[in-house]
Design a protein around this motif. Structure first.
Motif, PDB file in Angstrom:
ATOM      1  N   GLY A 117       0.906  -1.256   0.015  1.00 17.53           N
ATOM      2  CA  GLY A 117       0.173   0.020  -0.047  1.00 17.53           C
ATOM      3  C   GLY A 117       0.848   1.199   0.063  1.00 17.53           C
ATOM      4  N   LEU A 118       0.276   2.378  -0.440  1.00 15.23           N
ATOM      5  CA  LEU A 118       0.897   3.450  -0.317  1.00 15.23           C
ATOM      6  C   LEU A 118       0.948   4.127   0.926  1.00 15.23           C
ATOM      7  CD1 LEU A 118       1.808   5.375  -2.972  1.00 15.23           C
ATOM      8  CD2 LEU A 118      -0.308   6.718  -2.262  1.00 15.23           C
ATOM      9  N   GLY A 119       2.195   4.552   1.353  1.00 17.19           N
ATOM     10  CA  GLY A 119       2.587   5.345   2.659  1.00 17.19           C
ATOM     11  C   GLY A 119       3.555   6.303   2.680  1.00 17.19           C
ATOM     12  N   THR A 120       3.348   7.355   1.579  1.00 14.39           N
ATOM     13  CA  THR A 120       4.175   8.361   1.373  1.00 14.39           C
ATOM     14  C   THR A 120       4.501   9.262   2.616  1.00 14.39           C
ATOM     15  OG1 THR A 120       2.477  10.016   0.808  1.00 14.39           O
ATOM     16  CG2 THR A 120       3.495   8.746  -0.855  1.00 14.39           C
ATOM     17  N   THR A 121       3.894   9.200   3.501  1.00 18.25           N
ATOM     18  CA  THR A 121       4.096   9.976   4.898  1.00 18.25           C
ATOM     19  C   THR A 121       5.114   9.307   5.773  1.00 18.25           C
ATOM     20  OG1 THR A 121       2.052   9.131   5.780  1.00 18.25           O
ATOM     21  CG2 THR A 121       2.085  11.372   4.774  1.00 18.25           C
ATOM     22  N   SER A 122       5.747   8.192   5.501  1.00 16.20           N
ATOM     23  CA  SER A 122       6.659   7.416   6.247  1.00 16.20           C
ATOM     24  C   SER A 122       7.834   7.831   5.922  1.00 16.20           C
ATOM     25  CB  SER A 122       6.457   5.943   5.901  1.00 16.20           C
ATOM     26  OG  SER A 122       6.882   5.784   4.606  1.00 16.20           O
ATOM     27  N   ARG A 123       8.923   7.218   6.564  1.00 19.60           N
ATOM     28  CA  ARG A 123      10.426   7.472   6.356  1.00 19.60           C
ATOM     29  C   ARG A 123      10.718   7.311   5.060  1.00 19.60           C
ATOM     30  NH1 ARG A 123      15.451   5.081   7.015  1.00 19.60           N
ATOM     31  NH2 ARG A 123      16.965   6.359   7.475  1.00 19.60           N
ATOM     32  N   ALA A 124      10.344   6.210   4.412  1.00 22.20           N
ATOM     33  CA  ALA A 124      10.471   5.731   3.091  1.00 22.20           C
ATOM     34  C   ALA A 124      10.089   6.806   2.251  1.00 22.20           C
ATOM     35  CB  ALA A 124       9.989   4.629   2.611  1.00 22.20           C
ATOM     36  N   GLY A 125       9.211   7.380   2.533  1.00 14.80           N
ATOM     37  CA  GLY A 125       8.622   8.814   1.521  1.00 14.80           C
ATOM     38  C   GLY A 125       9.159  10.045   2.121  1.00 14.80           C
ATOM     39  N   ARG A 126      10.224  10.112   2.791  1.00 12.49           N
ATOM     40  CA  ARG A 126      10.705  11.334   3.423  1.00 12.49           C
ATOM     41  C   ARG A 126       9.477  12.046   4.203  1.00 12.49           C
ATOM     42  NH1 ARG A 126      14.625  13.077  -1.566  1.00 12.49           N
ATOM     43  NH2 ARG A 126      15.761  11.149  -1.688  1.00 12.49           N
ATOM     44  N   TRP A 127       8.724  11.387   4.785  1.00 14.37           N
ATOM     45  CA  TRP A 127       7.616  12.161   5.678  1.00 14.37           C
ATOM     46  C   TRP A 127       6.799  12.799   4.781  1.00 14.37           C
ATOM     47  CZ3 TRP A 127       8.455   9.201   9.354  1.00 14.37           C
ATOM     48  CH2 TRP A 127       9.826   8.775   9.755  1.00 14.37           C
ATOM     49  N   GLY A 128       6.502  12.436   3.449  1.00 12.75           N
ATOM     50  CA  GLY A 128       5.847  13.253   2.632  1.00 12.75           C
ATOM     51  C   GLY A 128       6.387  14.075   1.967  1.00 12.75           C
ATOM     52  N   LEU A 129       7.638  14.379   2.026  1.00 19.00           N
ATOM     53  CA  LEU A 129       8.456  15.334   1.118  1.00 19.00           C
ATOM     54  C   LEU A 129       9.009  14.831  -0.379  1.00 19.00           C
ATOM     55  CD1 LEU A 129      10.460  16.968   4.040  1.00 19.00           C
ATOM     56  CD2 LEU A 129       8.378  17.846   3.092  1.00 19.00           C
ATOM     57  N   ALA A 130       9.201  13.499  -0.192  1.00 19.51           N
ATOM     58  CA  ALA A 130       9.633  12.844  -1.370  1.00 19.51           C
ATOM     59  C   ALA A 130       8.528  13.117  -2.619  1.00 19.51           C
ATOM     60  CB  ALA A 130      10.029  11.339  -1.268  1.00 19.51           C
ATOM     61  N   PRO A 131       8.957  13.140  -3.928  1.00 24.51           N
ATOM     62  CA  PRO A 131       8.066  13.159  -4.984  1.00 24.51           C
ATOM     63  C   PRO A 131       7.450  11.645  -5.045  1.00 24.51           C
ATOM     64  CG  PRO A 131       9.923  14.314  -5.540  1.00 24.51           C
ATOM     65  CD  PRO A 131      10.189  13.807  -4.209  1.00 24.51           C
ATOM     66  N   MET A 132       6.024  11.687  -5.400  1.00 19.31           N
ATOM     67  CA  MET A 132       5.478  10.270  -5.567  1.00 19.31           C
ATOM     68  C   MET A 132       6.328   9.611  -6.454  1.00 19.31           C
ATOM     69  SD  MET A 132       2.907   8.447  -4.709  1.00 19.31           S
ATOM     70  CE  MET A 132       1.474   9.453  -4.129  1.00 19.31           C
ATOM     71  N   GLU A 133       6.661   9.773  -7.534  1.00 18.38           N
ATOM     72  CA  GLU A 133       7.468   9.026  -8.519  1.00 18.38           C
ATOM     73  C   GLU A 133       8.642   8.534  -8.058  1.00 18.38           C
ATOM     74  OE1 GLU A 133       8.123  13.424  -9.927  1.00 18.38           O
ATOM     75  OE2 GLU A 133       6.592  11.981  -8.992  1.00 18.38           O
ATOM     76  N   ASP A 134       9.230   9.265  -6.853  1.00 14.68           N
ATOM     77  CA  ASP A 134      10.644   8.762  -6.411  1.00 14.68           C
ATOM     78  C   ASP A 134      10.595   7.807  -5.362  1.00 14.68           C
ATOM     79  OD1 ASP A 134      11.964  10.397  -7.958  1.00 14.68           O
ATOM     80  OD2 ASP A 134      12.455  11.857  -6.368  1.00 14.68           O
ATOM     81  N   TYR A 135       9.307   8.100  -4.620  1.00 15.54           N
ATOM     82  CA  TYR A 135       8.835   7.003  -3.450  1.00 15.54           C
ATOM     83  C   TYR A 135       8.493   5.672  -4.069  1.00 15.54           C
ATOM     84  CZ  TYR A 135       5.635   4.881  -0.077  1.00 15.54           C
ATOM     85  OH  TYR A 135       4.903   4.011   0.621  1.00 15.54           O
ATOM     86  N   LEU A 136       7.835   5.565  -5.318  1.00 14.36           N
ATOM     87  CA  LEU A 136       7.112   4.595  -6.070  1.00 14.36           C
ATOM     88  C   LEU A 136       8.375   3.690  -6.712  1.00 14.36           C
ATOM     89  CD1 LEU A 136       4.007   5.572  -7.383  1.00 14.36           C
ATOM     90  CD2 LEU A 136       4.080   4.261  -5.508  1.00 14.36           C
TER      91      LEU A 136
END
Length: 253
Positions: A117-136
């Motif tokens: 599942g999507l969890g962009t606000t996690s550490r892997a998503g830099r707390w929501g600061l990482a661009p979606m495409e980078d996170y994916l």
């Protein structure tokens, strides 16, 4: 974290790591200063809690190493949180069927390829600061999804595991192989099988890993062409060094 293939190429074609057994941040930092390329935080054979693993992932990466985690079992209940914690990859132990490998690695891939599942606000998503495409991209293309093959049958079926779309690496488990076959890692047949696994992985364009008890064996696996080679573990390295220091200090001159 760069893709492991690129990371391997930059460091001579093979990365050197060890198991993290001791639940201590100081140990993590010591391994980084010692020069290891990666650590595998062991949830299968060490008493690490999920909270501790979260801190170990951060400390490992902050110490200049890649942070991998060995899952405790085949349940897969921690996969989402471990990846959202920023782990660079996961090792799934004791594979006995291609179906299990498919089920676990599907949980490591984002939908629609898998079930993560999507969890962009996690550490892997830099707390929501990482661009979606980078996170994916990081989750699907840069994280290691490695299965451990630890008996004669699964190792001889390595091509079947390499054909699983979600699997991007295989790992030889010499310890459990010894339990089931009675043959140590030094046995000529085991050496031959170990080389075959490496060759099959490289042919498939995927990574291969092996754990060595000694630096001598680690050099053998690196020369075979293994991408990720582990030598000993933090607890044994410390215990042997301590025992050697005691023995030398008590010996007569």
């Amino acid at each position: 974290m760069k893709q492991f293939h690129q990371f391997c190429a930059e460091r001579g074609g093979s990365l050197l790591g060890t198991w993290l057994k001791i639940p201590s941040l100081a140990t993590v930092e010591m391994m980084g200063h010692a020069g290891f390329d990666f650590l595998v935080i062991d949830m299968e054979h060490a008493p690490h809690s999920l909270d501790q693993v979260y801190q170990f992932i951060f400390a490992t990466q902050a110490s200049g190493m890649a942070a991998l985690v060995r899952l405790p079992d085949h349940n897969g209940s921690d996969i989402q949180r471990l990846l959202d914690s920023g782990a660079d990859g996961l090792l799934a132990p004791r594979m006995t069927s291609v179906e299990t490998a498919e089920r676990l690695t599907n949980q490591m891939l984002f939908s629609p390829k898998g079930e993560r599942g999507l969890g962009t606000t996690s550490r892997a998503g830099r707390w929501g600061l990482a661009p979606m495409e980078d996170y994916l991209k990081r989750g699907d293309e840069e994280c290691l999804r490695m299965v451990q093959l630890e008996n004669w049958e699964t190792l001889n079926a390595v091509e079947d595991y390499l054909a699983v779309p979600g699997v991007n690496g295989v790992f030889v488990g010499h310890g459990d192989l010894y339990l089931s076959s009675g043959k140590p890692a030094s046995d000529p047949e085991v050496r031959q099988l170990t080389q075959r696994v490496c060759d099959a992985a490289r042919k498939a364009g995927k990574l291969c890993g092996a754990a060595a008890a000694t630096p001598e064996d680690a050099r053998i696996y690196r020369e075979m062409g293994y991408s990720l080679v582990m030598v000993s573990n933090d607890a044994t390295l410390f215990a042997k060094a301590a025992a050697d220091a005691v023995a030398q200090s008590k010996s007569s001159s």
